[in-house]
Design a protein around this motif. Structure first.
Motif, mmCIF file in Angstrom:
data_model
loop_
_atom_site.group_PDB
_atom_site.id
_atom_site.type_symbol
_atom_site.label_atom_id
_atom_site.label_comp_id
_atom_site.label_asym_id
_atom_site.label_seq_id
_atom_site.Cartn_x
_atom_site.Cartn_y
_atom_site.Cartn_z
ATOM 1 N N HIS A 149 0.774 -1.116 0.070
ATOM 2 C CA HIS A 149 -0.030 -0.098 -0.041
ATOM 3 C C HIS A 149 0.820 1.121 0.020
ATOM 4 O O HIS A 149 0.621 2.290 -0.832
ATOM 5 C CB HIS A 149 -0.869 -0.102 1.500
ATOM 6 C CG HIS A 149 -1.736 1.043 1.231
ATOM 7 N ND1 HIS A 149 -1.435 2.278 2.074
ATOM 8 C CD2 HIS A 149 -2.857 1.343 1.004
ATOM 9 C CE1 HIS A 149 -2.279 3.295 2.005
ATOM 10 N NE2 HIS A 149 -3.361 2.886 1.346
ATOM 11 N N ASP A 150 1.772 1.391 0.830
ATOM 12 C CA ASP A 150 2.661 2.570 1.110
ATOM 13 C C ASP A 150 3.626 2.749 0.049
ATOM 14 O O ASP A 150 3.749 3.808 -0.664
ATOM 15 C CB ASP A 150 3.749 2.368 2.110
ATOM 16 C CG ASP A 150 2.770 2.441 3.383
ATOM 17 O OD1 ASP A 150 1.723 2.951 3.553
ATOM 18 O OD2 ASP A 150 3.290 2.128 4.720
ATOM 19 N N LEU A 152 2.932 1.692 -3.397
ATOM 20 C CA LEU A 152 2.095 2.317 -4.296
ATOM 21 C C LEU A 152 1.810 3.705 -4.315
ATOM 22 O O LEU A 152 1.834 4.487 -5.263
ATOM 23 C CB LEU A 152 0.764 1.501 -4.531
ATOM 24 C CG LEU A 152 0.888 -0.027 -5.114
ATOM 25 C CD1 LEU A 152 -0.377 -0.736 -4.927
ATOM 26 C CD2 LEU A 152 1.061 0.004 -6.539
ATOM 27 N N HIS A 153 1.622 4.002 -3.136
ATOM 28 C CA HIS A 153 1.344 5.597 -2.934
ATOM 29 C C HIS A 153 2.475 6.452 -3.391
ATOM 30 O O HIS A 153 2.338 7.543 -3.717
ATOM 31 C CB HIS A 153 0.815 5.785 -1.657
ATOM 32 C CG HIS A 153 -0.725 5.544 -1.419
ATOM 33 N ND1 HIS A 153 -1.473 6.716 -1.701
ATOM 34 C CD2 HIS A 153 -1.354 4.549 -0.911
ATOM 35 C CE1 HIS A 153 -2.832 6.201 -1.185
ATOM 36 N NE2 HIS A 153 -2.690 4.877 -1.178
ATOM 37 N N LYS A 156 3.187 6.702 -7.059
ATOM 38 C CA LYS A 156 2.200 7.598 -7.438
ATOM 39 C C LYS A 156 2.658 9.100 -7.296
ATOM 40 O O LYS A 156 2.510 9.883 -8.017
ATOM 41 C CB LYS A 156 0.744 7.337 -6.835
ATOM 42 C CG LYS A 156 -0.224 8.381 -7.498
ATOM 43 C CD LYS A 156 -1.582 8.064 -7.046
ATOM 44 C CE LYS A 156 -2.668 9.041 -7.343
ATOM 45 N NZ LYS A 156 -3.946 8.757 -6.974
ATOM 46 N N ASP A 157 3.146 9.316 -5.880
ATOM 47 C CA ASP A 157 3.565 10.683 -5.532
ATOM 48 C C ASP A 157 4.828 11.049 -6.321
ATOM 49 O O ASP A 157 4.837 12.199 -6.577
ATOM 50 C CB ASP A 157 3.858 10.697 -3.906
ATOM 51 C CG ASP A 157 2.657 10.693 -3.103
ATOM 52 O OD1 ASP A 157 1.662 10.721 -3.683
ATOM 53 O OD2 ASP A 157 2.812 10.143 -1.902
ATOM 54 N N ASN A 179 -5.460 -1.726 -4.458
ATOM 55 C CA ASN A 179 -5.651 -0.725 -5.835
ATOM 56 C C ASN A 179 -4.622 -0.721 -6.683
ATOM 57 O O ASN A 179 -4.234 0.210 -6.949
ATOM 58 C CB ASN A 179 -6.040 0.559 -5.057
ATOM 59 C CG ASN A 179 -6.749 1.335 -6.073
ATOM 60 O OD1 ASN A 179 -7.813 0.845 -6.854
ATOM 61 N ND2 ASN A 179 -6.671 2.548 -5.877
#
Length: 259
Positions: A149-150, A152-153, A156-157, A179
């Motif tokens: 999760h982290d 992937l975020h 994206k950032d 996701n």
């Protein structure tokens, strides 16, 4: 299992790399870069079969694949063949890759570049960004749900796309829960290195059609590529057969011709 050995080697390597350049210093370098969002995921959703040509010298399953490795020339051949992206191995112990390969390939092509490595730390994602990658690989089998999760975020950032690699139905569920925007199905059994395209075709049915899926490992012939394309895959990642091919442009064209 080989993944355990790869993670151990990567953990050891990171200690050395962080001693040379701290995470804070690496973040500072990345902060100076423009955050240009990768369009790779959107490209995969376009009609047709998208080919990712890989640059690698060796692998745990095959050993030394090639001894002559003019990787910049090969990258130019891939671009000439109009592949969708180029995968660059940066893992040194088992694949004989280097981060400098990625940096230099970035200088000779505008194609999307995948940093192919065993991402187990945010440090490696910042490294990918500073080295010119627009895509990273996240392997579900070596990450916790929180890490997945982290990471992937963070990707994206930083404007990066991420291919989330899975091997079975449980890992697909974890990828979807996180996701994931792109899923890669590895056709290779990492316990015995066998390849089963039929298994990956069955797994493809568990993923919504709205999520682009890439077939990885063991694809050698146009027939193999046609098989996964007809099973609903959006793209293929091909390494060994392209690295061994004398005429790489011609082989890519043969793969493209199956559709």
């Amino acid at each position: 299992m080989i993944l355990d050995d790869l993670v151990a080697a990567t953990t050891k390597r990171l200690v050395t790399e962080k001693s040379k350049l701290s995470l804070a210093a690496l973040k500072a370098e990345v902060s100076q870069l423009p955050i240009t969002k990768s369009t790779f995921a959107k490209t995969l959703q376009q009609p047709g079969l998208h080919i990712i040509g890989e640059l690698k010298q060796a692998s745990p399953s095959k050993g030394q694949i090639v001894t002559d490795f003019p990787y910049l020339q090969i990258a130019k051949e891939y671009a000439l063949a109009q592949v969708t992206a180029i995968s660059v191995l940066t893992e040194p112990d088992y694949f004989k890759g280097q981060l400098t390969y990625l940096e230099k390939v970035h200088q000779v092509t505008d194609l999307p570049l995948l940093r192919k490595d065993f991402t187990i730390d945010p440090y490696m994602i910042y490294q990918a960004k500073i080295s010119g990658a627009s895509i990273i690989l996240l392997i579900v089998a070596i990450l916790t749900d929180a890490q997945l999760h982290d990471y992937l975020h963070l990707a994206k950032d930083l404007g990066l796309d991420a291919i989330v690699e899975v091997h079975d139905a449980q890992e697909i569920r974890r990828a979807l829960a996180a996701n994931a925007k792109i899923i890669g199905i590895n056709n290779r059994n990492l316990k015995d290195f066998s390849v089963d395209l039929q298994h990956s075709q069955q797994l493809r049915q568990l993923i919504p059609a709205t999520i682009p899926v890439i077939a990885e490992s063991g694809l050698k012939t146009p027939t193999d590529v046609k098989t996964v394309y007809q099973a609903g895959f959006n793209g293929v990642l091909i390494g060994e057969s392209l690295m061994r091919a004398k005429n790489k442009v011609q082989l890519v064209q043969q793969f493209q011709a199956v559709i």
